[in-house]
Design a protein around this motif. Sequence first.
Motif, mmCIF file in Angstrom:
data_model
loop_
_atom_site.group_PDB
_atom_site.id
_atom_site.type_symbol
_atom_site.label_atom_id
_atom_site.label_comp_id
_atom_site.label_asym_id
_atom_site.label_seq_id
_atom_site.Cartn_x
_atom_site.Cartn_y
_atom_site.Cartn_z
ATOM 1 N N VAL B 75 6.778 -3.853 -1.284
ATOM 2 C CA VAL B 75 7.374 -4.177 -2.584
ATOM 3 C C VAL B 75 8.516 -3.231 -2.941
ATOM 4 C CG1 VAL B 75 6.921 -4.221 -5.080
ATOM 5 C CG2 VAL B 75 5.315 -5.314 -3.507
ATOM 6 N N VAL B 76 8.249 -1.946 -2.886
ATOM 7 C CA VAL B 76 9.253 -0.979 -3.334
ATOM 8 C C VAL B 76 10.429 -0.879 -2.355
ATOM 9 C CG1 VAL B 76 9.645 1.440 -3.945
ATOM 10 C CG2 VAL B 76 7.601 0.250 -4.777
ATOM 11 N N HIS B 79 12.504 -4.110 -2.430
ATOM 12 C CA HIS B 79 12.871 -4.625 -3.758
ATOM 13 C C HIS B 79 12.396 -6.058 -3.930
ATOM 14 C CE1 HIS B 79 15.412 -1.141 -3.770
ATOM 15 N NE2 HIS B 79 16.254 -1.627 -2.897
ATOM 16 N N THR B 80 11.124 -6.305 -3.653
ATOM 17 C CA THR B 80 10.608 -7.679 -3.674
ATOM 18 C C THR B 80 9.147 -7.645 -4.111
ATOM 19 O OG1 THR B 80 12.029 -8.168 -1.769
ATOM 20 C CG2 THR B 80 10.348 -9.784 -2.300
ATOM 21 N N SER B 81 8.884 -8.146 -5.304
ATOM 22 C CA SER B 81 7.511 -8.055 -5.817
ATOM 23 C C SER B 81 6.546 -8.940 -5.052
ATOM 24 C CB SER B 81 7.474 -8.392 -7.314
ATOM 25 O OG SER B 81 7.888 -9.720 -7.548
ATOM 26 N N THR B 82 7.063 -9.898 -4.280
ATOM 27 C CA THR B 82 6.174 -10.771 -3.518
ATOM 28 C C THR B 82 5.826 -10.206 -2.141
ATOM 29 O OG1 THR B 82 8.030 -12.023 -2.602
ATOM 30 C CG2 THR B 82 7.087 -12.842 -4.658
ATOM 31 N N HIS B 84 3.755 -8.426 -0.689
ATOM 32 C CA HIS B 84 2.422 -7.860 -0.520
ATOM 33 C C HIS B 84 2.050 -7.910 0.965
ATOM 34 C CE1 HIS B 84 0.831 -8.317 -4.922
ATOM 35 N NE2 HIS B 84 2.031 -7.790 -4.866
ATOM 36 N N PHE B 154 -3.497 -1.257 -10.857
ATOM 37 C CA PHE B 154 -2.767 -2.514 -10.641
ATOM 38 C C PHE B 154 -3.465 -3.663 -11.365
ATOM 39 C CE2 PHE B 154 -1.347 -0.535 -6.506
ATOM 40 C CZ PHE B 154 0.009 -0.580 -6.773
ATOM 41 N N ASP B 155 -2.673 -4.614 -11.833
ATOM 42 C CA ASP B 155 -3.206 -5.861 -12.379
ATOM 43 C C ASP B 155 -3.180 -6.885 -11.247
ATOM 44 O OD1 ASP B 155 -3.696 -8.262 -13.665
ATOM 45 O OD2 ASP B 155 -1.865 -8.222 -14.875
ATOM 46 N N ILE B 196 3.611 5.308 -7.257
ATOM 47 C CA ILE B 196 4.121 4.327 -8.215
ATOM 48 C C ILE B 196 3.193 3.112 -8.341
ATOM 49 C CG2 ILE B 196 5.536 3.117 -6.509
ATOM 50 C CD1 ILE B 196 7.753 3.040 -8.686
ATOM 51 N N TYR B 198 3.534 -0.496 -9.381
ATOM 52 C CA TYR B 198 4.677 -1.368 -9.577
ATOM 53 C C TYR B 198 4.257 -2.686 -10.206
ATOM 54 C CZ TYR B 198 2.637 -2.101 -5.088
ATOM 55 O OH TYR B 198 1.714 -2.259 -4.094
ATOM 56 N N ALA B 199 3.712 -2.626 -11.399
ATOM 57 C CA ALA B 199 3.342 -3.868 -12.093
ATOM 58 C C ALA B 199 4.601 -4.583 -12.559
ATOM 59 C CB ALA B 199 2.445 -3.555 -13.275
ATOM 60 N N GLY B 200 4.495 -5.914 -12.704
ATOM 61 C CA GLY B 200 5.616 -6.705 -13.234
ATOM 62 C C GLY B 200 5.787 -6.356 -14.701
#
Lengths: 200, 200
Positions: B75-76, B79-82, B84, B154-155, B196, B198-200
């Motif tokens: 993710v970090v 630069h992509t929250s998807t 995983h 994390f959520d 970190i 990194y929640a949305g």
Amino acid sequence: MQSFTLPTWVNSWLETTGRDLIASAPGDQGYMKMVIALAKENFMQGAEGEQGGPFAAAVIHKPTGEILSLGINRVVPLHTSTAHAEMVALARAQQTLGQFSLRQENHLDEDDRPYTLYTSAQMCAMCLGAVCWSGVGEVVYGARAEDTEKLTGFDEGPIHPHWKEELEKRGIKVTGPVLAQEANAVLKAYKDQSHIIYAG
Amino acid sequence: MQSFTLPTWVNSWLETTGRDLIASAPGDQGYMKMVIALAKENFMQGAEGEQGGPFAAAVIHKPTGEILSLGINRVVPLHTSTAHAEMVALARAQQTLGQFSLRQENHLDEDDRPYTLYTSAQMCAMCLGAVCWSGVGEVVYGARAEDTEKLTGFDEGPIHPHWKEELEKRGIKVTGPVLAQEANAVLKAYKDQSHIIYAG
């Protein structure tokens, strides 16, 4: 580097057709008209095997109306079951900003979530989860998931029964269905042409 | 082209350490030991900003035991929250085979779903949906989602309340938690080092 590429026709389509559609109706309706039309282009354009599913999405900076990214379903051409329109739009938006969340962490403005995801059809179970991680402030959708399933035969997966409330309690506004009839017509056209249903 | 890249240390780590871990315990436990250790490496290795979250996954061809793909949380750095671990492993697996589903459509063998996804922690809402589209026949997980949330902050998103049944009714076997204590220890180590979230 963008992890999900778009075919070359997308940019020229946006300039010749997409922007006019956005301007043709006020607010959400203009953006929705654009993504619905883009969803149709995605299975009409391109050679066999390069065409995607009947879904498109866009990330819009709501205060200015600017398009940050577009997404189309790229499952078949990219050999990737996760390449749904929303995933492509969100990844491209974050990679363009160079940050893993679309939230504006250090913004002095009150609205730290200025980006809205427009999607021609309600998110499947995967894309619903992805929205929570993305940092968008709002989702606007066209077709309802139950209509997508009925009209195309796709399985939308285990969508949480209270998905709208689940998004809202995470600070994400949900708007839709918007222009559902137009969105459904595209899904029906896809099925009528016997395009591939790429279930897992 | 792979849509999600892996850092260069992953392959050498697999050869020097990962394969020994797989061999160190029978069946699911060996693979789980490997992905749990890889999850830890993912936040220990690399420069600041290149490190990922404490999650790893692998797609294994169960009949032969061969590794089709590895995934780590990216993710970090991307630069992509998807990005995983599960999404990275599934996309890389499909792109390696050159097909959008891991299901073996034209296989004469009875088992048309020979691939298993191992993940160091139960899937979040997004990855749960992704598994349904992927064509895997089984998921084996380490830490439970509730422990991931408690230990890291994390959520995990709107996971369907009957997620196991939802997978099973789609023909996907669910095994876990496996080695949950070891998996939890890695999550705790991550949090203790104040990495970190990194929640949305």
